[in-house]
Design an enzyme around this catalytic site. Structure first.
Site, short mmCIF file in Angstrom:
data_model
loop_
_atom_site.label_atom_id
_atom_site.label_comp_id
_atom_site.label_asym_id
_atom_site.label_seq_id
_atom_site.Cartn_x
_atom_site.Cartn_y
_atom_site.Cartn_z
N GLU A 46 -11.93 0.41 -1.47
CA GLU A 46 -10.80 -0.54 -1.43
C GLU A 46 -10.80 -1.43 -2.68
O GLU A 46 -9.78 -1.66 -3.31
CB GLU A 46 -10.92 -1.40 -0.16
CG GLU A 46 -9.76 -2.37 0.03
CD GLU A 46 -9.87 -3.18 1.32
OE1 GLU A 46 -10.91 -3.08 2.00
OE2 GLU A 46 -8.92 -3.91 1.63
N GLN A 76 5.36 -8.76 1.79
CA GLN A 76 4.26 -8.52 0.85
C GLN A 76 4.87 -8.30 -0.54
O GLN A 76 6.09 -8.15 -0.64
CB GLN A 76 3.48 -7.27 1.30
CG GLN A 76 2.01 -7.53 1.43
CD GLN A 76 1.20 -6.38 2.00
OE1 GLN A 76 1.70 -5.29 2.21
NE2 GLN A 76 -0.07 -6.63 2.26
N ASP A 80 -4.99 -12.13 -0.36
CA ASP A 80 -5.14 -12.99 0.81
C ASP A 80 -5.99 -14.25 0.64
O ASP A 80 -5.57 -15.34 0.98
CB ASP A 80 -5.77 -12.19 1.96
CG ASP A 80 -5.01 -10.92 2.28
OD1 ASP A 80 -4.08 -10.56 1.54
OD2 ASP A 80 -5.36 -10.28 3.29
N ASP A 132 0.84 -1.20 0.00
CA ASP A 132 0.00 0.00 0.00
C ASP A 132 0.88 1.26 0.00
O ASP A 132 0.60 2.23 -0.72
CB ASP A 132 -0.88 0.06 1.25
CG ASP A 132 -1.95 -1.02 1.27
OD1 ASP A 132 -1.59 -2.20 1.45
OD2 ASP A 132 -3.14 -0.70 1.10
C1 DGY Z 1 -5.86 -7.93 6.23
O1 DGY Z 1 -5.76 -7.87 7.45
O2 DGY Z 1 -6.91 -8.09 5.63
C2 DGY Z 1 -4.67 -7.73 5.44
O3 DGY Z 1 -4.87 -7.90 4.09
C3 DGY Z 1 -3.58 -8.63 5.91
O4 DGY Z 1 -2.47 -7.90 5.88
#
Ligand code: DGY
Length: 421
Positions: free
Chosen positions: A394, A103, A165, A38
């Protein structure tokens, strides 16, 4: 005021409101710290109206860098109860506290872009030069600790490291991880609808891995031997290869006097290893599950990222481009993170379907490297349409454009400022 001016104003305000004194939180509440990739994307947005602040974003992130070169995925600059797992759960001794995983390492690419586009070249030269040894150490960490057998591809030990994720690409690999046996309280569901977030069964395994790394005292060799989750993520490897090429170019530009032959060789090995992840049947690249040693047969935007690394052949790039129209026809509001005709596609659930603007940018950027401008323009136009209609979320439902996840989101505003406005 034109719509473009209004969006620029709103984008800048988003970054300023998420500024916590030199670093930017991705969004208030849901993510109250500084995240690694990010920060890189957000720096591009700052650079469009405040260059010193853009450099500072990267500099503060590097305060979290470990002695072994790793740049963690979260730097906990200031305490907050809004997020789980926080610094105590990770158990890392570092000041500032950090998480224990990394990351997608796109920082060197961002540093090169900041440098090349800087108005204040002298300041950019000084600040970029100061980052070079840190960036080189970061890449060396990946190529050394995450690829001990020198295959050319680095391993991820946690789905969070991929940045994608809960991508369905990780389902089988994650299913081998036992669920955490302790109780814990998620905080993300206080901020976002549960149908837009990962499932409990996934969190149980995410947390098992967090606990395991702590138990193994963050020892790279032990984790490589013992982690039940080990994936060569084609997307992270592509981001690293692109960043490594950008780092080498920036070092040359700035006359950096270190021997970089090892990074040069690592990049060459990576390019050839990525080419082995191509699947004719899927018309994209696939990640490899290192536990079963099998390619993971699911079409995701991660499998298009070798374009961004310049690691495909012209023929592969054209084949990908030929299939992208159908991908966009089925879900037209940006590129769906999982191909809409995969049975596991889920339009709202985080990385199982939604479109993410920074990924759209990376893939459009990669397509342009191969002269595939029509499809790149279509992705860009779709991205622009979403922010005009919905603002800076997001991620977005690619079927109807609905904004999902956190609102007023830094990297979405940043990539809009940099790329679309
Ligand atoms: C989250 O907490 O959703 C993040 O993507 C993990 O870093």
């Amino acid at each position: 005021m034109t719509q473009t001016d209004a969006l620029i104003q709103q984008g800048q305000a988003t970054l300023r409101n998420n500024d916590r004194g030199g670093y930017t939180v991705p969004t208030a509440g849901l993510y109250p710290f500084q995240w690694n990739w990010d920060a890189g994307i957000t720096a591009l947005g700052w650079a469009t109206f405040d260059e010193p602040r853009a450099w500072q974003e990267l500099e503060l992130l590097f305060k979290g860098q470990w002695d072994n070169g790793m740049v963690p995925h979260i730097v906990f600059h200031a305490p907050s109860d809004d997020y789980f797992p926080g610094p105590k759960e990770w158990g890392v001794t570092h000041e500032p506290p950090t998480s224990a995983i990394s990351q997608p390492p796109l920082l060197a690419t961002m540093a090169r872009l900041l440098y090349e586009q800087a108005q204040d070249k002298q300041a950019a030269r000084t600040r970029a030069a100061a980052l070079l040894p840190r960036l080189a150490a970061y890449h060396r960490y990946f190529y050394r600790d995450r690829d001990p057998q020198q295959t050319g591809l680095v391993a991820t030990y946690h789905p969070w490291e991929s940045g994608m994720d809960n991508s369905p690409a990780w389902d089988t690999a994650l299913s081998r991880v036992p669920p955490a046996q302790r109780s814990y309280r998620r905080r993300d569901l206080q901020h976002v609808d549960s149908d837009q977030r990962p499932l409990k069964s996934e969190y149980d395994r995410f947390i098992y891995l967090v606990d395991l790394f702590k138990q193994l005292q963050f020892d790279s060799d032990a984790i490589y031997q013992k982690s039940p989750y080990k994936v060569q993520d084609v997307s992270l490897n592509s981001v690293l290869l692109r960043a490594n090429n950008d780092l080498l170019a920036l070092c040359k530009e700035l006359d950096y006097q270190d021997d970089l032959a090892d990074l040069q060789r690592a990049g060459e090995r990576a390019k050839s290893a990525i080419s082995e992840l191509w699947s004719d049947a899927h018309n994209c690249f696939l990640s490899r599950d290192l536990v079963s040693n099998e390619l993971i047969p699911i079409r995701t935007t991660g499998g298009l990222m070798p374009l961004y690394a310049g690691a495909t052949t012209q023929e592969q790039a054209s084949r990908i481009a030929g299939k992208l129209s159908a991908w966009l026809d089925e879900a037209p509001f940006g590129l769906a993170s999982t191909h809409p005709s995969e049975s596991v596609f889920d339009a709202k659930r985080y990385w199982r379907g939604p479109t993410w603007l920074h990924i759209n940018w990376m893939i459009a950027n990669g397509l342009q490297l191969y002269g595939l401008n029509d499809i790149a323009t279509r992705i860009k136009q779709a991205s622009r349409d979403i922010i005009e209609q919905r603002g800076y979320w997001e991620y977005y439902n690619p079927c109807d454009g609905q904004g999902c996840g956190g609102p007023d989101f830094s990297w979405t505003a940043a990539i809009a400022l940099y790329w679309l406005l």
